[in-house]
Scaffold this motif. Structure first.
Motif, PDB file in Angstrom:
ATOM      1  N   ASP A   1      61.906  10.543  44.371  1.00  0.00           N
ATOM      2  CA  ASP A   1      61.813  11.416  45.540  1.00  0.00           C
ATOM      3  C   ASP A   1      63.012  11.202  46.463  1.00  0.00           C
ATOM      4  O   ASP A   1      63.575  12.156  47.006  1.00  0.00           O
ATOM      5  CB  ASP A   1      60.514  11.147  46.302  1.00  0.00           C
ATOM      6  N   LYS A   2      63.410   9.926  46.636  1.00  0.00           N
ATOM      7  CA  LYS A   2      64.588   9.625  47.466  1.00  0.00           C
ATOM      8  C   LYS A   2      65.845  10.252  46.869  1.00  0.00           C
ATOM      9  O   LYS A   2      66.652  10.862  47.570  1.00  0.00           O
ATOM     10  CB  LYS A   2      64.770   8.117  47.575  1.00  0.00           C
ATOM     11  N   GLU A   3      66.006  10.087  45.548  1.00  0.00           N
ATOM     12  CA  GLU A   3      67.164  10.676  44.873  1.00  0.00           C
ATOM     13  C   GLU A   3      67.150  12.192  44.984  1.00  0.00           C
ATOM     14  O   GLU A   3      68.157  12.832  45.284  1.00  0.00           O
ATOM     15  CB  GLU A   3      67.188  10.241  43.403  1.00  0.00           C
ATOM     16  N   LYS A   4      65.976  12.750  44.711  1.00  0.00           N
ATOM     17  CA  LYS A   4      65.818  14.212  44.742  1.00  0.00           C
ATOM     18  C   LYS A   4      66.166  14.763  46.122  1.00  0.00           C
ATOM     19  O   LYS A   4      66.943  15.722  46.246  1.00  0.00           O
ATOM     20  CB  LYS A   4      64.365  14.567  44.384  1.00  0.00           C
TER      21      LYS A   4
ATOM     22  N   ARG B   1      72.191  21.045  40.648  1.00  0.00           N
ATOM     23  CA  ARG B   1      71.834  20.659  39.276  1.00  0.00           C
ATOM     24  C   ARG B   1      71.222  19.249  39.271  1.00  0.00           C
ATOM     25  O   ARG B   1      70.215  19.003  38.597  1.00  0.00           O
ATOM     26  CB  ARG B   1      73.075  20.719  38.384  1.00  0.00           C
ATOM     27  N   LYS B   2      71.830  18.326  40.035  1.00  0.00           N
ATOM     28  CA  LYS B   2      71.291  16.978  40.144  1.00  0.00           C
ATOM     29  C   LYS B   2      69.893  17.002  40.773  1.00  0.00           C
ATOM     30  O   LYS B   2      68.970  16.309  40.319  1.00  0.00           O
ATOM     31  CB  LYS B   2      72.221  16.111  41.002  1.00  0.00           C
TER      32      LYS B   2
ATOM     33  N   TYR C   1      66.345  15.633  38.989  1.00  0.00           N
ATOM     34  CA  TYR C   1      65.429  14.653  39.581  1.00  0.00           C
ATOM     35  C   TYR C   1      64.073  15.286  39.917  1.00  0.00           C
ATOM     36  O   TYR C   1      63.043  14.626  39.830  1.00  0.00           O
ATOM     37  CB  TYR C   1      66.053  14.027  40.826  1.00  0.00           C
ATOM     38  N   LYS C   2      64.091  16.558  40.275  1.00  0.00           N
ATOM     39  CA  LYS C   2      62.827  17.242  40.556  1.00  0.00           C
ATOM     40  C   LYS C   2      61.992  17.354  39.283  1.00  0.00           C
ATOM     41  O   LYS C   2      60.757  17.176  39.311  1.00  0.00           O
ATOM     42  CB  LYS C   2      63.111  18.639  41.120  1.00  0.00           C
ATOM     43  N   LYS C   3      62.664  17.633  38.168  1.00  0.00           N
ATOM     44  CA  LYS C   3      61.966  17.730  36.881  1.00  0.00           C
ATOM     45  C   LYS C   3      61.349  16.376  36.510  1.00  0.00           C
ATOM     46  O   LYS C   3      60.184  16.302  36.093  1.00  0.00           O
ATOM     47  CB  LYS C   3      62.950  18.185  35.804  1.00  0.00           C
TER      48      LYS C   3
ATOM     49  N   ILE D   1      56.738  12.571  36.061  1.00  0.00           N
ATOM     50  CA  ILE D   1      56.124  11.298  36.453  1.00  0.00           C
ATOM     51  C   ILE D   1      54.871  11.554  37.279  1.00  0.00           C
ATOM     52  O   ILE D   1      53.857  10.850  37.128  1.00  0.00           O
ATOM     53  CB  ILE D   1      57.122  10.426  37.257  1.00  0.00           C
ATOM     54  N   ASN D   2      54.930  12.574  38.128  1.00  0.00           N
ATOM     55  CA  ASN D   2      53.761  12.910  38.955  1.00  0.00           C
ATOM     56  C   ASN D   2      52.589  13.341  38.075  1.00  0.00           C
ATOM     57  O   ASN D   2      51.431  12.994  38.348  1.00  0.00           O
ATOM     58  CB  ASN D   2      54.129  14.018  39.943  1.00  0.00           C
TER      59      ASN D   2
END
Length: 268
Positions: free
Chosen positions: A33-36, A217-218, A222-224, A229-230
């Motif tokens: 989430d932080k990365e996203k 794109r990044k 990360y959202k995917k 994971i969610n």
């Protein structure tokens, strides 16, 4: 996850395992989430800079077009003055030549006022002094000659005035033409500077769009991962709820059997 015919101990062990896995998944979700959000903020900031740059280009284009329009309006005015200057300069040269030839032909050295003063003195002498007839005729002849010179001097003086007026007018026109030319150069320089800045900002926007696409794109990657994971965490939580349900039912059955046992003992 439902463990059929499993003992409470086995269920507790499985619940403990699921809790540990869920904890790991939550930690992964926090990091993802932080990365996203980090990549989304970068993309959002980049988009903001692009919008600001586009707005700056619009403002510069408006200023540049206004300056270009001013230059376009000033050029005909400057060219018109220069054309008139050319004609007036030719006329001035002609006046100079005519006055020079007139001055040579008349041989006049004194100004009209000085010649007039000489005439007045001679007339005053005739009127006030006692002179002989011959002397008066001589003085009258001199006055007549001075009058002719005076008239020629007036003509020469008028020619000089025309020459000076023409020179003054040409000077003013040349000054105005130079001022307009300087204004054209300055406005053209400003217009070119704005145009160069527009090109520079456009190039920067192209680079920022590449960065914006990369950041998005990044973010999407990360959202995917976050979504995957969610989903795994939800699955683990459902398993934990199922086991808790089984344990709750076992506990209820145990307490019910104890109650019935206690009642049976009391009845006995």
């Amino acid at each position: 996850i439902i463990l059929l015919m499993a003992s409470p101990r086995e269920l507790f062990e499985e619940l403990s395992n699921l809790k540990a896995e869920a904890s790991k998944l939550r930690n992964s979700l926090d990091e993802l989430d932080k990365e996203k959000e980090s990549w989304f903020r970068k993309k959002d900031e980049c988009s903001k800079r692009i919008r600001e740059s586009i707005q700056k280009i619009k403002e510069n284009k408006t200023k540049r077009d206004a300056l270009t329009l001013e230059v376009k309006g000033l050029k005909p005015k400057r060219d018109g003055i220069n054309k008139e200057l050319f004609l007036k300069s030719a006329g001035l040269e002609k006046l100079k030549k005519e006055r020079s030839e007139l001055a040579k032909s008349l041989y006049i050295k004194d100004s009209p006022s000085r010649i007039k003063s000489q005439m007045d003195k001679l007339e005053f002498r005739i009127e006030t002094d006692t002179v002989s007839f011959e002397k008066e005729k001589e003085l009258m002849k001199k006055i007549k000659e001075l009058k002719k010179v005076y008239n020629d001097a007036i003509v020469l003086d008028e020619s000089g005035k025309k020459l000076r007026n023409s020179s003054d007018e040409i000077r003013k026109m040349r000054k105005e033409a130079n001022e307009i030319h300087r204004s054209i150069q300055e406005k053209a320089k400003q217009s070119q500077a704005l145009h160069d800045e527009i090109l520079k900002i456009s190039a920067e926007i192209d680079k920022m769009k590449v960065d914006e696409e990369s950041f998005f794109r990044k973010f999407s990657e990360y959202k995917k991962q976050f979504t995957e994971i969610n989903s795994q965490l939800k699955e683990k939580l459902r398993g934990m709820n199922d086991i808790k349900g089984q344990l709750d039912r076992m506990d209820f059955d145990r307490r019910e059997r104890k109650r019935q046992h206690d009642q049976s003992i009391l009845k006995s």
